[in-house]
Design an enzyme around this catalytic site. Structure first.
Site, PDB file in Angstrom:
ATOM      1  CD  GLU A  72      -0.284 -28.867  -9.096  1.00 47.48           C
ATOM      2  OE1 GLU A  72       0.082 -29.860  -9.743  1.00 47.48           O
ATOM      3  OE2 GLU A  72       0.305 -27.784  -9.159  1.00 47.48           O
ATOM      4  CG  HIS A 131      -0.426 -33.514  -9.956  1.00 46.09           C
ATOM      5  ND1 HIS A 131       0.488 -32.503  -9.798  1.00 46.09           N
ATOM      6  CD2 HIS A 131       0.272 -34.659  -9.796  1.00 46.09           C
ATOM      7  CE1 HIS A 131       1.699 -33.019  -9.558  1.00 46.09           C
ATOM      8  NE2 HIS A 131       1.580 -34.335  -9.567  1.00 46.09           N
ATOM      9  CB  SER A 188       3.184 -35.254 -12.408  1.00 41.41           C
ATOM     10  OG  SER A 188       4.035 -35.706 -13.434  1.00 41.41           O
ATOM     11  CG  ASN A 221       5.745 -31.553 -10.830  1.00 45.86           C
ATOM     12  OD1 ASN A 221       6.196 -31.538  -9.673  1.00 45.86           O
ATOM     13  ND2 ASN A 221       5.112 -32.582 -11.333  1.00 45.86           N
TER      14      ASN A 221
END
Ligand code: T1G
Length: 709
Positions: free
Chosen positions: A457, A445, A424, A495
């Site tokens: 992602e 991801h 992540s 993130n």
């Protein structure tokens, strides 16, 4: 410019018109050909009007069949790319009115999707034949709109106001069998060709009967005007709870509620509501997300060769099992590798549990479950996955462990196999360095729960080959994911922006807010979930580990929030062990916990803060402007290709409200100059974290938009 017969012939009989009229005996076949989805562009609308006029004037034509070519879609609706531009005549209502006025039998032959305006033109025909794989629906509500060409008036006349409300305000598609069952379709044929053939036979039969065409507009709903309005009003009250803050569903209900009025009056009422929605910011935002989620895939060069036939997943935890389910759902064989028999059994059981849950809730049948599970096999050593075309690593977020796994994969997997990490936020370049096939290493991801979340992602390491990215993007589409390209920077896109959002939420606790106040303020903005409820779900320990790693080299003068650490030290890991920011007495329902407030007050005291409850607006500004300031940096660094990609990430992966178009689209509606002023103020009040991003300063100065970057 008025139409004349020579123009009509030119449009309809040119060599590749978007609408063609051909005679087959005494039946006119009107075919729409506007790839890829036969959207009702201005040229198609003109072509339809002209074809109808020619068929009307031709005495040798006694009936007409309306169909389309291409197979994917009968007609996927209005041309969404025209929205927001000045209207171009003829409008779809004009076309539908001409269909209604057509004096000869007009039969629709439907193959593929008939959606939005596509369903509206089908309902304006006098009879409908569908292929068994046809699908129907009014998805306009998902674009912030309502059917604007008579759909809210014709549908209730065929299936009753109650069902019509569900279909129009729900925006869900449904199959031909259901369409037949509720009276939208008159006959279902085996396939597209059979549907055309059946439609022809019906058209000829109707012509031979010499009766006036059975126009849907001429039907009446069985409910009285008062009863229809009451049913719509009750449904609207439900919508306000189910879909808070959304304009279009309420307008759908109001328009359909007018179906008991005389048809022309009901259509006028519908049109007024349609134009209100068309002008709304929500429609602009939702259409922006429709295209953003599709245009993100254009970051990848279309792949040639390199088909992915078999995929292995390393690690059978929640994410690994979810990824395996994604693959099996798409009909791809998936091999799950775990360290030992016990771990493998647990991983396979996690995948089975997903299917068992779907079967129990009636979403799949027993045989479909067995069919999917047959695609999932297990391996207890790397030898079992050596022949896979793609290997997705989903082991715990530990760089040393990942490097060991990738080194072993590099040794044991066939040459040319792609190695992808589901990390992540860890560096793809660093992971790739553990292999000799760095061009074949990338990030994939997924977002939890992987089998449901559409976002993927795709992270480009500094040596990742473009073809590797293209092959992964093609697989993403195959498994129903929306691929967004991200640069190899800590946190990638999602993130990276989520960190400041969560950080500010936590500082607000120390300054005077409670978790419930912050979560409520962000849910009222439209977030699917507040930041603290989300953190309790993902695990306090996970959040802490990421923060320890991200802040390992943080300069000492940066203030650090303390509540997360205190919760961790108190053994509160979130929902998974019954207590985090909230308590979970039944294991899933969050309840405010005085112990959390005590820890928060301790943190406030340690920092010498006199607690003051912030307003909802202050909470939203601190959380959202921190996120947007980081988004400006991500754009400047090229970690995200464009602002729309960031919007797609946030709406599809983080529960940002689609009706606001994503964080950067929303920021453009607020204005860079205003946001910069607030960021500067917070920089003064809250310290270094709030240093304004250069791009934000540039846009503020130039009155520019993130969408233009
Ligand atoms: N208009 C313009 N372009 C469209 C389009 C549309 N309606 N639908 C799809 N496209 C483009 C899309 O951008 C993509 O382009 C390509 O077609 C393939 O789409 C008047 C007001 C039909 C189920 O909301 O749900 O009618 O990226 O990748 O996965 O009352 O497209 O290739 O350049 O999605 O196979 C209502 C929207 C409109 C349907 C096919 N209709 N489309 O899915 O392909 S409002 C909709 C879809 C309306 C009336 C009201 C899906 C699909 P590109 P795709 P797909």
């Amino acid at each position: 410019m008025p139409y004349n017969i020579s123009m009509r012939r030119a449009i309809v009989r040119s060599d590749s018109p978007p609408v063609r009229l051909r005679k087959r005996g005494d039946v006119g076949l009107v075919t729409i050909a506007n790839p890829p989805v036969n959207a009702l562009s201005a040229a198609v609308r003109r072509g339809l009007l002209n074809a109808l006029a020619l068929a009307e004037e031709d005495a040798k034509i006694r009936a007409a069949v309306l169909t389309s070519s291409g197979g994917k879609a009968f007609v996927a609706g209005a041309d969404i790319s025209e929205f927001g531009s000045p209207p171009v005549a003829p409008s779809l209502p004009e076309v539908v009115a001409a269909m209604d006025a057509f004096s000869k039998p007009l039969v629709a032959a439907i193959d593929g999707v008939a959606m939005g305006g596509g369903l509206e033109i089908a309902l304006a025909c006098h009879c409908r034949v569908a292929s068994k794989n046809a699908r129907f629906g009014f998805p306009e509500v998902n674009l912030g709109l309502i059917p604007g060409a008579g759909g809210t008036q014709r549908l209730p006349r065929l299936c009753g106001i109650g069902r019509a409300l569900e279909i129009i305000a729900g925006g869900q598609s449904f199959g031909a069998a259901r369409a037949m069952e509720i009276g939208i379709v008159d006959e279902v044929a085996a396939n597209g060709a059979a549907a055309v053939k059946t439609a022809f036979a019906r058209a000829k039969r109707l012509a031979a009967e010499k009766k006036p065409p059975r126009r849907v507009s001429g039907l009446r709903i069985k409910e009285s005007a008062a009863s229809a309005a009451r049913i719509a009003e009750e449904y609207s009250e439900r919508l306000k709870k189910q879909k808070p803050g959304l304009l279009a569903p309420l307008c759908c209900a109001r328009a359909a509620g007018g179906a008991a009025l005389p048809f022309a009056e009901g259509v006028r009422h519908e049109r007024a509501l349609f134009l209100q929605c068309m002008r709304s910011q929500q429609r602009k935002a939702l259409v922006h997300i429709f295209f953003a989620s599709r245009n993100a895939a254009k970051a990848f060069v279309p792949a040639k060769g390199g088909e992915i036939v078999s995929v292995a997943v390393v690690g059978g935890g929640t994410m690994g099992a979810g990824i395996v389910v994604c693959l099996a759902d798409a009909g791809l064989p998936a091999i799950l590798l775990e360290a030992d028999a016990d771990a493998l059994a647990k991983g396979l059981n996690r995948a089975r549990a997903v299917y068992e849950h779907r079967r129990q809730s009636g979403r799949i049948s027993e045989s479909e479950m067995r069919q999917r599970l047959r695609l999932i096999t297990g391996a207890k050593d790397y030898g079992g996955i050596g022949g896979a075309d793609l290997i997705i690593e989903a082991v715990p977020e530990n760089m040393d462990l990942k490097k060991r796994v990738f080194a072993e994969l590099d040794r044991r997997c066939k040459p040319g196999a792609i190695l992808a990490s589901n990390t992540s936020s860890l560096g793809i370049g660093e992971i790739a360095a553990a292999t000799k096939r760095r061009g074949l290493v990338a990030g994939m991801h997924f977002f939890a729960p992987a089998q449901r979340m559409k976002l993927l992602e795709i992270v480009r390491g500094k040596e990742t080959a473009p073809k590797t990215l293209s092959v992964i993007a093609r697989l993403a589409k195959q498994i129903g994911k929306t691929p967004v390209l991200a640069g190899d920077s800590p946190g990638f896109i999602g993130n990276r922006l989520y960190a400041p959002y969560g950080r500010e939420a936590e500082f607000l606790l120390e300054e005077g807010a409670t978790p419930a106040q912050v979560d409520s303020a962000m849910r009222d903005f439209g977030m699917a979930m507040g930041p603290f409820r989300a953190r309790d779900l993902s695990g306090i320990d996970n959040g802490r580990n990421i923060r320890l790693r991200d802040w390992a080299n943080l300069p000492a003068h940066y203030p650090r929030p303390r509540v997360l650490e205190k919760l961790f030290q108190a053994g509160r890991l979130g929902q998974k062990n019954g207590a985090g920011y909230y308590r979970y007495p039944d294991g899933k329902t969050p309840v405010n916990d005085p112990k959390t407030l005590a820890l928060i007050k301790q943190a406030s005291a340690e920092r010498g803060i006199h607690r003051q409850k912030p307003s909802a607006r202050q909470i939203r500004e601190r959380c959202l402007y921190a996120l947007i300031n980081e988004g400006a940096k991500v754009l400047s660094e090229g970690v995200a290709r464009c602002a729309a990609d960031i919007d797609a990430v946030y709406v599809l992966g983080y529960g940002f409200p689609a009706r606001r178009g994503g964080p950067m689209f929303w920021a453009d509606s607020v204005g860079a100059a205003f946001i910069l002023e607030r960021v500067k103020q917070f920089h003064k009040e809250c310290g270094e974290w709030w240093k304004p991003a250069p791009l934000l300063q540039q846009l503020a100065k130039a009155n520019g938009k993130f969408a233009e970057v």
